[in-house]
Design an enzyme around this catalytic site. Sequence first.
Site, PDB file in Angstrom:
ATOM      1  N   ASP A  19       0.861  -1.182   0.000  1.00 43.15           N
ATOM      2  CA  ASP A  19       0.000   0.000   0.000  1.00 43.15           C
ATOM      3  C   ASP A  19       0.900   1.236   0.000  1.00 43.15           C
ATOM      4  OD1 ASP A  19      -1.951   1.892   0.446  1.00 43.15           O
ATOM      5  OD2 ASP A  19      -2.188   1.426   2.593  1.00 43.15           O
ATOM      6  N   ASP A  23      -4.310   3.634   2.765  1.00 34.31           N
ATOM      7  CA  ASP A  23      -5.733   3.264   2.865  1.00 34.31           C
ATOM      8  C   ASP A  23      -5.924   1.791   3.213  1.00 34.31           C
ATOM      9  OD1 ASP A  23      -5.095   2.002   0.514  1.00 34.31           O
ATOM     10  OD2 ASP A  23      -6.614   3.007  -0.718  1.00 34.31           O
ATOM     11  N   ASP A  27      -1.589  -1.150  -3.877  1.00 34.82           N
ATOM     12  CA  ASP A  27      -1.868  -0.399  -5.102  1.00 34.82           C
ATOM     13  C   ASP A  27      -0.688  -0.490  -6.068  1.00 34.82           C
ATOM     14  OD1 ASP A  27      -0.036   1.473  -3.971  1.00 34.82           O
ATOM     15  OD2 ASP A  27      -1.695   2.306  -2.784  1.00 34.82           O
ATOM     16  N   ASP A  96      -4.251  -9.718 -15.915  1.00 33.76           N
ATOM     17  CA  ASP A  96      -5.230 -10.786 -15.707  1.00 33.76           C
ATOM     18  C   ASP A  96      -6.540 -10.373 -16.364  1.00 33.76           C
ATOM     19  OD1 ASP A  96      -6.681 -12.878 -14.523  1.00 33.76           O
ATOM     20  OD2 ASP A  96      -5.605 -12.693 -12.634  1.00 33.76           O
ATOM     21  N   ASP A 201      -8.535 -15.487 -17.177  1.00 31.41           N
ATOM     22  CA  ASP A 201      -9.374 -16.043 -16.121  1.00 31.41           C
ATOM     23  C   ASP A 201     -10.456 -16.956 -16.705  1.00 31.41           C
ATOM     24  OD1 ASP A 201     -10.050 -15.706 -13.163  1.00 31.41           O
ATOM     25  OD2 ASP A 201     -11.986 -15.225 -14.067  1.00 31.41           O
ATOM     26  N   GLU A 260      -6.270 -19.982 -17.549  1.00 34.08           N
ATOM     27  CA  GLU A 260      -6.693 -20.644 -16.328  1.00 34.08           C
ATOM     28  C   GLU A 260      -7.826 -21.582 -16.725  1.00 34.08           C
ATOM     29  OE1 GLU A 260      -8.837 -19.991 -12.040  1.00 34.08           O
ATOM     30  OE2 GLU A 260      -9.613 -19.082 -13.848  1.00 34.08           O
ATOM     31  N   HIS A 322      -3.883 -17.415  -5.395  1.00 33.41           N
ATOM     32  CA  HIS A 322      -4.822 -16.664  -4.560  1.00 33.41           C
ATOM     33  C   HIS A 322      -6.138 -17.395  -4.309  1.00 33.41           C
ATOM     34  CE1 HIS A 322      -6.056 -16.156  -8.648  1.00 33.41           C
ATOM     35  NE2 HIS A 322      -7.159 -15.542  -8.283  1.00 33.41           N
ATOM     36  N   ASP A 323      -6.254 -18.608  -4.825  1.00 29.82           N
ATOM     37  CA  ASP A 323      -7.506 -19.343  -4.666  1.00 29.82           C
ATOM     38  C   ASP A 323      -7.391 -20.565  -3.761  1.00 29.82           C
ATOM     39  OD1 ASP A 323      -9.018 -17.699  -6.365  1.00 29.82           O
ATOM     40  OD2 ASP A 323      -8.411 -18.819  -8.150  1.00 29.82           O
TER      41      ASP A 323
HETATM   42  C1  NOJ Z   1     -10.723 -17.638 -11.091  1.00 27.05           C
HETATM   43  C2  NOJ Z   1      -9.961 -16.686 -10.226  1.00 27.05           C
HETATM   44  O1  NOJ Z   1      -8.688 -17.195  -9.989  1.00 27.05           O
HETATM   45  C3  NOJ Z   1     -10.774 -16.479  -8.967  1.00 27.05           C
HETATM   46  O2  NOJ Z   1     -10.061 -15.766  -7.999  1.00 27.05           O
HETATM   47  C4  NOJ Z   1     -12.050 -15.790  -9.344  1.00 27.05           C
HETATM   48  O3  NOJ Z   1     -12.842 -15.635  -8.192  1.00 27.05           O
HETATM   49  C5  NOJ Z   1     -12.829 -16.597 -10.387  1.00 27.05           C
HETATM   50  N1  NOJ Z   1     -11.990 -17.036 -11.454  1.00 27.05           N
HETATM   51  C6  NOJ Z   1     -13.932 -15.784 -10.988  1.00 27.05           C
HETATM   52  O4  NOJ Z   1     -13.408 -14.778 -11.799  1.00 27.05           O
END
Ligand code: NOJ
Length: 547
Positions: A19, A23, A27, A96, A201, A260, A322-323
């Site tokens: 950041d 905030d 960023d 992305d 994505d 992805e 991140h998932d």
């Molecule tokens: C895959 C992304 O990696 C995920 O973070 C996202 O929530 C879903 N696609 C929907 O866009």
Amino acid sequence: MQWWNDAVFYQIYPRSFQDSNGDGVGDLAGIESRLDYLAALGVDALWISPFFKSPMKDFGYDVSDYVSVDPLFGDMDGFKRLLSAAHRRNLRVVVDLVLNHTSDEHPWFREAQESRDSPKHDWYIWKPIPERGPRRPPNNWISLFELRSAWYENPASREWYLATFTRNQPEVNWRNPELREAMYGVVRAWLDLGVDGFRLDVATGYFKDELFRTNPFKPRLVPDLLQEHLYDRNRPEVHGIFRDLRRIADSYGGRVLIAEPHGQDRALAASCHGSAGDELHMAFNFEFLTRPWGAAAFRDSARRWYEALPPGAWPNFTLSNHDQPRHIHRYRRGAETEARARVAAAMLLTLRGTPFLYYGEEIGMGCVRLPRGALRDPLGIRTWPLSGFGRDPERTPMQWDASAGAGFTTGTPWLPVNPDHPVRNVAAQEGNPDSLLAFYKKLLALRRKTPALRSGDLEFLGEDPDVLAYRRTPAEAAETRKAGSDSRGPAVLVVLNFAGGRKTFALPEGGRVLAGTGRAVGTRVEGGTVGLAPCEVLILETEGRSR
Ligand code: NOJ
């Protein structure tokens, strides 16, 4: 070879990296301020998760203006500054693109939902709500983050629209030629700005079944929620789009397209390259994200991935994103945890294929259980108190130093900082030659200067359930042959003991230590039976010239 074949990618989740304005949300200027760190780490390319204008219902994966920067992250000038600052340091930047769905606040959707006659109506996917009788949705397709039907009512047109993530992410209709052109315009706009490529994505989700057939049952809860996603994604028509995208990317030169694909399906990932190699450059195979800890599990998975790829296609590996819960957390085991992280890093950075690192893995950032009130991810909120579904734990702020905001922010961070940050942070590890960060840097530097690791062939050595070993042999690239005799460099042996106890391994030939955890660099190790310390990493340069 293209630049991305032997590049190491580093994924930045922009809300959580740095950041710059207090905030509490990361960023673009923050990322720019950390480019020297990334260059010194030794990665080659950054993949930045979405920073486009968004209502942030799915934290940027719900885009309301594709060619823009959300004010939370900065502005377009800020992005241009970041891009050129990265390029000056030889860091490439991949953005992305979320082309499977928009935000429900995107002006396209706003216009489309007004009435069935709206010129943009057909840019989205609709089904009429019956005038009479029960309002049963048209099929069993599900909204993965809401755990309910993917069909949502749009009263103005008396229809349902389709949204398979949250209700705020309506799916676009790729069968509509105008929508397609609009999306290609988005792609060109970012290429014109000079980005080095895209992570696409849900790329295999662009098309839905024309007949809207019901998905068959599949006895797997995660990630498919008991459905085989045969009809709501992964349709063959998508290959036409992949070919179009490739033509566009090729017309700019040197840009990479990374898909992805849905779920963990290596055959699906492999198919993204196209049977003629004229589709996407790479597609993630997420299998490593769910392997149990063990040499055999990773060897089998890597082998199957290599075998699944069509000729000319290039593999890639990723352990965290991140998932999914971070891999150090998935593989944690008391005092052995960090040693395991070194084994994992060595594997990721020496297998044949492009590695993708996730921010913070280089310092061993873990996951913490967050209180209900701190959760932000819609899936995490929906599935609370179950753990393992929500994605906030892997998105906590980067741990730069021991200060209250971890050097990430001077304000209140959007997600709590992991309470281990006073001891686990970049500043602490930078001064320590034995730190995990130092280990990543050594491996990255070794990989960069060793052709066998960057692009060489790979041969697995043995089938030991605990020891993963392979030989990397420099590829006979025409350029290196031209450069003169023996310029291919040595072959490299990688031996990784996944066990928490001592093991022996039959080393097929001797060599000199290039890197590892147990022995000094330069030490000779004789061929034959070698004793390995618990979780030992041993990377050797062989003596014989490459075969
Ligand atoms: C895959 C992304 O990696 C995920 O973070 C996202 O929530 C879903 N696609 C929907 O866009």
